[in-house]
Design a protein around this motif. Structure first.
Motif, short mmCIF file in Angstrom:
data_model
loop_
_atom_site.label_atom_id
_atom_site.label_comp_id
_atom_site.label_asym_id
_atom_site.label_seq_id
_atom_site.Cartn_x
_atom_site.Cartn_y
_atom_site.Cartn_z
N THR A 24 -4.21 3.76 -4.50
CA THR A 24 -4.01 3.74 -5.48
C THR A 24 -4.15 4.98 -6.76
O THR A 24 -4.52 4.38 -7.89
N PHE A 25 -4.18 6.23 -6.73
CA PHE A 25 -4.02 7.30 -7.12
C PHE A 25 -2.38 6.98 -7.89
O PHE A 25 -1.70 7.13 -8.66
N GLY A 26 -1.76 5.72 -7.30
CA GLY A 26 -0.44 5.78 -7.53
C GLY A 26 0.90 6.62 -7.99
O GLY A 26 1.39 6.65 -8.75
N VAL A 27 0.62 7.49 -6.76
CA VAL A 27 1.32 8.86 -7.35
C VAL A 27 2.94 8.54 -7.27
O VAL A 27 3.39 8.30 -6.14
N GLY A 28 4.04 7.92 -8.21
CA GLY A 28 5.49 7.67 -8.02
C GLY A 28 5.52 6.27 -7.59
O GLY A 28 6.24 6.02 -7.75
N LEU A 29 4.15 5.70 -7.96
CA LEU A 29 4.34 4.17 -8.05
C LEU A 29 4.15 3.41 -9.13
O LEU A 29 3.18 3.39 -9.99
N THR A 30 4.85 1.89 -9.13
CA THR A 30 4.26 0.96 -11.07
C THR A 30 2.64 0.81 -9.93
O THR A 30 2.30 0.61 -8.73
N THR A 31 1.72 0.13 -10.56
CA THR A 31 0.20 -1.01 -10.24
C THR A 31 1.29 -2.05 -9.61
O THR A 31 -0.18 -2.25 -8.70
N ASP A 32 1.70 -2.31 -9.34
CA ASP A 32 2.45 -3.58 -9.10
C ASP A 32 2.79 -3.21 -7.28
O ASP A 32 2.57 -4.42 -6.36
N GLN A 33 3.48 -2.31 -7.42
CA GLN A 33 3.52 -1.74 -6.39
C GLN A 33 2.39 -1.09 -5.82
O GLN A 33 2.49 -1.59 -4.02
N ALA A 34 1.11 -0.52 -5.96
CA ALA A 34 0.03 -0.04 -5.35
C ALA A 34 -0.50 -1.00 -5.02
O ALA A 34 -0.68 -1.59 -3.68
N GLY A 35 -0.66 -2.37 -5.66
CA GLY A 35 -1.25 -3.81 -4.96
C GLY A 35 -0.96 -4.23 -3.84
O GLY A 35 -1.59 -4.03 -2.62
N ALA A 36 0.22 -4.39 -4.49
CA ALA A 36 1.08 -4.17 -2.54
C ALA A 36 0.78 -3.64 -0.98
O ALA A 36 0.84 -4.35 -0.57
N ILE A 37 1.05 -2.84 -1.93
CA ILE A 37 0.60 -2.10 -0.57
C ILE A 37 -0.79 -1.78 -0.06
O ILE A 37 -0.40 -2.03 0.53
N VAL A 38 -2.00 -2.11 -1.21
CA VAL A 38 -2.83 -2.03 -0.95
C VAL A 38 -3.10 -3.32 -0.23
O VAL A 38 -4.42 -3.09 0.92
N ALA A 39 -2.61 -4.40 -0.66
CA ALA A 39 -2.52 -5.64 0.06
C ALA A 39 -2.62 -5.72 1.35
O ALA A 39 -2.64 -6.23 2.77
N LEU A 40 -0.98 -4.75 1.51
CA LEU A 40 -0.32 -5.07 3.55
C LEU A 40 -1.12 -3.87 4.03
O LEU A 40 -1.66 -4.04 5.19
N ILE A 41 -1.91 -2.66 3.07
CA ILE A 41 -2.86 -1.80 4.37
C ILE A 41 -4.22 -2.80 4.42
O ILE A 41 -4.05 -2.76 5.82
N THR A 42 -4.20 -3.77 4.30
CA THR A 42 -5.95 -4.07 4.10
C THR A 42 -5.31 -5.44 5.18
O THR A 42 -5.92 -5.23 6.37
N ALA A 43 -4.01 -6.21 4.59
CA ALA A 43 -4.13 -6.54 6.09
C ALA A 43 -3.30 -6.51 7.60
O ALA A 43 -3.78 -7.08 8.28
N LEU A 44 -2.93 -5.14 7.03
CA LEU A 44 -2.91 -5.14 8.91
C LEU A 44 -3.58 -4.12 9.37
O LEU A 44 -4.02 -4.35 10.28
#
Length: 120
Positions: A24-44
């Motif tokens: 969520t600190f989003g270093v080098g990521l757009t908001t959409d990318q960070a949100g999608a990665i958080v969703a992926l982490i949560t699911a895994l």
């Protein structure tokens, strides 16, 4: 099985939360990318928790809900943080109510000593 004296689900939850926070600190990521990665982490990590707990359904269902909410937030569906927290609380409360009678702590059996000659 215990990791550092704790249930594996607790350790998995902590790792998932820390990784999600870092993203969520989003270093080098757009908001959409960070949100999608958080969703992926949560699911895994929810899948890993479900695989290590019995019954599987409560952990799997909670993980699906959390990942879906993260995806909705990532793609700008207006969900207030209070609503997300309330939804998680309701889902967890209902799951506890429905599954508590089916879940019990694991029974640890004492090791059995091998039979040897007795000193009778």
């Amino acid at each position: 099985m215990r990791i550092l004296g704790r249930e594996p689900a607790v350790i998995i939850g902590i790792i998932s939360a820390v990784l999600s926070l870092i993203v969520t600190f989003g270093v080098g990521l757009t908001t959409d990318q960070a949100g999608a990665i958080v969703a992926l982490i949560t699911a895994l990590f929810a899948a890993a928790t479900a695989a290590m707990t019995r019954p599987i359904a409560p952990a799997a269902f909670t993980g699906v809900i959390a990942a879906a909410v993260a995806l909705l937030a990532a793609y700008h569906f207006n969900v207030a943080p209070e609503t997300v927290g309330s939804l998680n609380a309701v889902v967890l409360s209902v799951l506890v109510f429905l599954t508590r009678g089916q879940v019990s702590p694991a029974v640890v059996k004492a090791p059995v000593e091998p039979a040897g000659p007795s000193a009778v």
